[in-house]
Scaffold this motif. Structure first.
Motif, PDB file in Angstrom:
ATOM      1  N   LYS A 112      91.412  12.998  -1.305  1.00 13.13           N
ATOM      2  CA  LYS A 112      91.794  14.373  -1.744  1.00 13.13           C
ATOM      3  C   LYS A 112      92.719  14.783  -1.678  1.00 13.13           C
ATOM      4  O   LYS A 112      92.911  15.969  -1.817  1.00 13.13           O
ATOM      5  CB  LYS A 112      90.473  15.353  -0.639  1.00 13.13           C
ATOM      6  CG  LYS A 112      89.329  15.256  -1.344  1.00 13.13           C
ATOM      7  CD  LYS A 112      88.333  15.814  -0.232  1.00 13.13           C
ATOM      8  CE  LYS A 112      87.003  16.151  -0.212  1.00 13.13           C
ATOM      9  NZ  LYS A 112      86.945  14.388   0.386  1.00 13.13           N
ATOM     10  N   PRO A 113      93.815  13.852  -2.585  1.00 11.66           N
ATOM     11  CA  PRO A 113      94.945  14.396  -2.990  1.00 11.66           C
ATOM     12  C   PRO A 113      95.471  15.753  -3.635  1.00 11.66           C
ATOM     13  O   PRO A 113      94.299  15.821  -4.351  1.00 11.66           O
ATOM     14  CB  PRO A 113      95.982  13.422  -3.722  1.00 11.66           C
ATOM     15  CG  PRO A 113      94.700  12.717  -4.075  1.00 11.66           C
ATOM     16  CD  PRO A 113      93.073  13.182  -3.708  1.00 11.66           C
ATOM     17  N   GLU A 114      96.130  15.993  -4.246  1.00  8.45           N
ATOM     18  CA  GLU A 114      96.485  17.354  -4.878  1.00  8.45           C
ATOM     19  C   GLU A 114      96.542  17.102  -6.571  1.00  8.45           C
ATOM     20  O   GLU A 114      96.311  17.346  -7.423  1.00  8.45           O
ATOM     21  CB  GLU A 114      97.955  18.041  -4.873  1.00  8.45           C
ATOM     22  CG  GLU A 114      97.946  19.195  -5.600  1.00  8.45           C
ATOM     23  CD  GLU A 114      99.728  19.533  -5.795  1.00  8.45           C
ATOM     24  OE1 GLU A 114      99.834  20.363  -6.149  1.00  8.45           O
ATOM     25  OE2 GLU A 114     100.462  18.965  -4.515  1.00  8.45           O
ATOM     26  N   PHE A 115      97.357  15.841  -6.460  1.00  8.91           N
ATOM     27  CA  PHE A 115      97.917  14.629  -8.307  1.00  8.91           C
ATOM     28  C   PHE A 115      96.919  13.596  -7.707  1.00  8.91           C
ATOM     29  O   PHE A 115      98.109  12.774  -6.065  1.00  8.91           O
ATOM     30  CB  PHE A 115      98.652  14.807  -8.512  1.00  8.91           C
ATOM     31  CG  PHE A 115      99.317  16.571  -9.220  1.00  8.91           C
ATOM     32  CD1 PHE A 115      98.357  17.633  -9.240  1.00  8.91           C
ATOM     33  CD2 PHE A 115     100.463  16.706  -8.045  1.00  8.91           C
ATOM     34  CE1 PHE A 115      98.948  18.705  -9.673  1.00  8.91           C
ATOM     35  CE2 PHE A 115     101.644  18.185  -8.555  1.00  8.91           C
ATOM     36  CZ  PHE A 115     100.520  19.027  -9.231  1.00  8.91           C
ATOM     37  N   PHE A 116      96.165  12.880  -8.054  1.00  7.48           N
ATOM     38  CA  PHE A 116      96.333  10.967  -8.241  1.00  7.48           C
ATOM     39  C   PHE A 116      96.783  10.745  -9.987  1.00  7.48           C
ATOM     40  O   PHE A 116      96.530  11.335 -11.048  1.00  7.48           O
ATOM     41  CB  PHE A 116      95.717  10.590  -7.980  1.00  7.48           C
ATOM     42  CG  PHE A 116      94.072  10.945  -8.402  1.00  7.48           C
ATOM     43  CD1 PHE A 116      93.290  10.182  -9.161  1.00  7.48           C
ATOM     44  CD2 PHE A 116      93.343  12.310  -8.666  1.00  7.48           C
ATOM     45  CE1 PHE A 116      92.595  10.356 -10.163  1.00  7.48           C
ATOM     46  CE2 PHE A 116      92.435  13.402  -9.429  1.00  7.48           C
ATOM     47  CZ  PHE A 116      91.501  11.861 -10.034  1.00  7.48           C
ATOM     48  N   GLY A 117      96.768   9.596 -10.348  1.00  5.98           N
ATOM     49  CA  GLY A 117      96.702   8.417 -10.832  1.00  5.98           C
ATOM     50  C   GLY A 117      97.503   7.506 -11.029  1.00  5.98           C
ATOM     51  O   GLY A 117      96.955   6.251  -9.999  1.00  5.98           O
ATOM     52  N   PHE A 118      97.081   6.683 -12.119  1.00  3.04           N
ATOM     53  CA  PHE A 118      97.300   5.166 -11.788  1.00  3.04           C
ATOM     54  C   PHE A 118      98.240   4.745 -13.361  1.00  3.04           C
ATOM     55  O   PHE A 118      98.088   5.059 -14.386  1.00  3.04           O
ATOM     56  CB  PHE A 118      95.818   4.596 -12.710  1.00  3.04           C
ATOM     57  CG  PHE A 118      93.770   5.290 -11.455  1.00  3.04           C
ATOM     58  CD1 PHE A 118      94.638   4.534 -10.282  1.00  3.04           C
ATOM     59  CD2 PHE A 118      93.602   6.381 -11.864  1.00  3.04           C
ATOM     60  CE1 PHE A 118      93.390   4.618  -9.951  1.00  3.04           C
ATOM     61  CE2 PHE A 118      92.364   6.397 -11.280  1.00  3.04           C
ATOM     62  CZ  PHE A 118      92.650   6.263  -9.413  1.00  3.04           C
ATOM     63  N   ILE A 119      98.768   3.688 -12.659  1.00  2.84           N
ATOM     64  CA  ILE A 119     100.377   3.031 -14.010  1.00  2.84           C
ATOM     65  C   ILE A 119      99.714   1.924 -13.546  1.00  2.84           C
ATOM     66  O   ILE A 119      99.062   1.042 -13.192  1.00  2.84           O
ATOM     67  CB  ILE A 119     101.241   3.235 -12.842  1.00  2.84           C
ATOM     68  CG1 ILE A 119     101.718   3.236 -14.720  1.00  2.84           C
ATOM     69  CG2 ILE A 119     101.719   2.267 -12.179  1.00  2.84           C
ATOM     70  CD1 ILE A 119     103.716   3.769 -14.100  1.00  2.84           C
ATOM     71  N   ASP A 120      99.974   0.956 -14.592  1.00  2.00           N
ATOM     72  CA  ASP A 120      99.686  -0.651 -14.928  1.00  2.00           C
ATOM     73  C   ASP A 120     101.431  -1.054 -13.892  1.00  2.00           C
ATOM     74  O   ASP A 120     101.943  -1.049 -14.210  1.00  2.00           O
ATOM     75  CB  ASP A 120      99.670  -0.497 -16.668  1.00  2.00           C
ATOM     76  CG  ASP A 120      99.220  -1.789 -17.583  1.00  2.00           C
ATOM     77  OD1 ASP A 120      97.655  -1.090 -16.756  1.00  2.00           O
ATOM     78  OD2 ASP A 120      99.205  -2.354 -18.247  1.00  2.00           O
ATOM     79  N   HIS A 121     100.261  -2.344 -13.916  1.00  2.00           N
ATOM     80  CA  HIS A 121     101.517  -3.171 -12.924  1.00  2.00           C
ATOM     81  C   HIS A 121     102.712  -3.491 -13.982  1.00  2.00           C
ATOM     82  O   HIS A 121     103.840  -3.786 -13.128  1.00  2.00           O
ATOM     83  CB  HIS A 121     101.115  -4.221 -12.590  1.00  2.00           C
ATOM     84  CG  HIS A 121     100.616  -5.309 -13.133  1.00  2.00           C
ATOM     85  ND1 HIS A 121     100.337  -6.041 -12.915  1.00  2.00           N
ATOM     86  CD2 HIS A 121     100.434  -5.253 -14.357  1.00  2.00           C
ATOM     87  CE1 HIS A 121      99.860  -7.291 -13.441  1.00  2.00           C
ATOM     88  NE2 HIS A 121      99.904  -6.612 -14.334  1.00  2.00           N
ATOM     89  N   ASP A 122     102.886  -3.056 -15.357  1.00  2.00           N
ATOM     90  CA  ASP A 122     103.625  -3.798 -15.854  1.00  2.00           C
ATOM     91  C   ASP A 122     104.821  -2.898 -16.498  1.00  2.00           C
ATOM     92  O   ASP A 122     105.357  -2.888 -18.086  1.00  2.00           O
ATOM     93  CB  ASP A 122     104.256  -4.658 -16.477  1.00  2.00           C
ATOM     94  CG  ASP A 122     102.938  -4.490 -17.633  1.00  2.00           C
ATOM     95  OD1 ASP A 122     102.404  -3.362 -17.526  1.00  2.00           O
ATOM     96  OD2 ASP A 122     101.963  -5.602 -19.003  1.00  2.00           O
ATOM     97  N   CYS A 123     104.492  -1.044 -16.089  1.00  2.00           N
ATOM     98  CA  CYS A 123     105.696  -0.089 -16.917  1.00  2.00           C
ATOM     99  C   CYS A 123     105.850   0.818 -15.499  1.00  2.00           C
ATOM    100  O   CYS A 123     105.507   1.225 -14.437  1.00  2.00           O
ATOM    101  CB  CYS A 123     103.831   0.896 -16.942  1.00  2.00           C
ATOM    102  SG  CYS A 123     104.258   2.217 -17.949  1.00  2.00           S
TER     103      CYS A 123
END
Length: 308
Positions: A139-150
């Motif tokens: 339950k974080p304030e913000f979360f996200g996902f990013i490509d491993h090659d970004c």
């Protein structure tokens, strides 16, 4: 040709699409249940460490890319704690990636080993697993996902992009493919799963699903169109810019993406066997690695692994 027409016709059939969706959901449920305790344990560890802004990347068989990403995060942390969730199908890759994360102090979790031939679905279900088994418990304030090659290559602050917004990321629209042809009036879109961020309180009520939806002409993350994105007002969405910049390597000039002028997206390094990536021999992949390190990460002295 006749067989292809029949196959394409079946792929567009609404009943076939629904049956495939049920099959995939059943398979995913089994996958989600496996390793559930480890996800919740990681969420507790992150919570106890005071982590409230978390960015998860899905590793897949290429240790040098995780080496570069974790180094880039050290140099230009974009305001979020990086977590590596390992979806690799090769045991030796998992061992190397776990060692890199340990060396750099990056939280690491190995997903249950499995076989999934559809690469976009493999990536999407890994992200969905991370959302339900880690993010929902943290339950974080913000979360996200990013490509491993970004890789972040200049100073940047992701949370500031979410000020007053529900979501932020790179927007993708329906595109023409062998199953679905986008029409000008189509309004389906999703945030590309390789660069997407969320205010948890704005999406906590939704059962997010990051699988592709080829019938909409959209790739990984598209299942969230019906679940979330279609319900958002335009003012809820912060859209990242994407530009192509030249990259000179071994005397040849190519182009790679920059997202919001801060993230260098190499693209495709996990899949040298895929159509369109046949040129990526071991020598070429080594040149890519050396280019990234020499251009953005201060040279090879900082590498944790020498393989690629």
């Amino acid at each position: 040709m006749a067989l292809k027409l029949i196959a394409d016709g079946l792929s567009k059939n609404r009943l076939v699409i629904q049956l495939k969706a049920l099959r995939n959901e059943f398979a995913y449920k089994g996958f989600e249940y496996r390793g559930r305790a480890s996800g919740r344990l990681l969420a507790k560890q992150l919570h106890d460490a005071g982590v409230s802004r978390v960015c998860i990347t899905v590793a897949f068989n290429v240790p040098w890319v995780i080496d570069a990403l974790t180094k880039a995060w050290e140099m230009h942390s974009p305001g979020m704690t990086l977590v590596v969730v390992d979806n690799s199908t090769k045991a030796e890759a998992r061992a190397a990636i776990a060692q890199i994360c340990k060396m750099r102090g990056v939280p690491y979790l190995a997903l249950p080993m499995r076989v999934e031939k559809h690469l976009s679905r493999s990536h999407g279900t890994a992200i969905t697993w991370a959302f339900h088994n880690i993010v929902r418990h943290l339950k974080p304030e913000f979360f996200g996902f990013i490509d491993h090659d970004c890789f972040p290559v200049v100073a940047f602050d992701i949370p500031s992009k979410l000020a007053g917004k529900a979501v932020y990321g790179r927007r993708a629209y329906g595109t023409e493919n062998h199953v679905y042809k986008a029409k000008p009036e189509d309004r389906h879109w999703n945030l590309w799963a390789g660069y997407c961020f969320y205010r948890f309180s704005a999406v906590a009520a939704y059962k997010l699903n990051f699988e592709p939806r080829i019938n909409l002409g959209l790739d990984t993350g598209a299942a969230n169109w019906g679940i979330l994105y279609s319900k958002l007002a335009e003012a809820d969405v912060a859209v990242a810019t994407v530009e192509q910049r030249p990259m000179t390597m071994a005397g040849a000039v190519g182009h790679h993406e920059f997202i919001d002028g801060a993230f260098f997206h190499l693209a495709g390094v996990s899949y040298p066997e895929r159509p369109g990536y046949h040129h990526r021999t071991a020598e070429h992949r080594e040149m890519l690695r050396d280019y990234v390190w020499n251009t953005y990460l201060g040279g090879p002295a900082g590498q944790a692994v020498s393989d690629f």
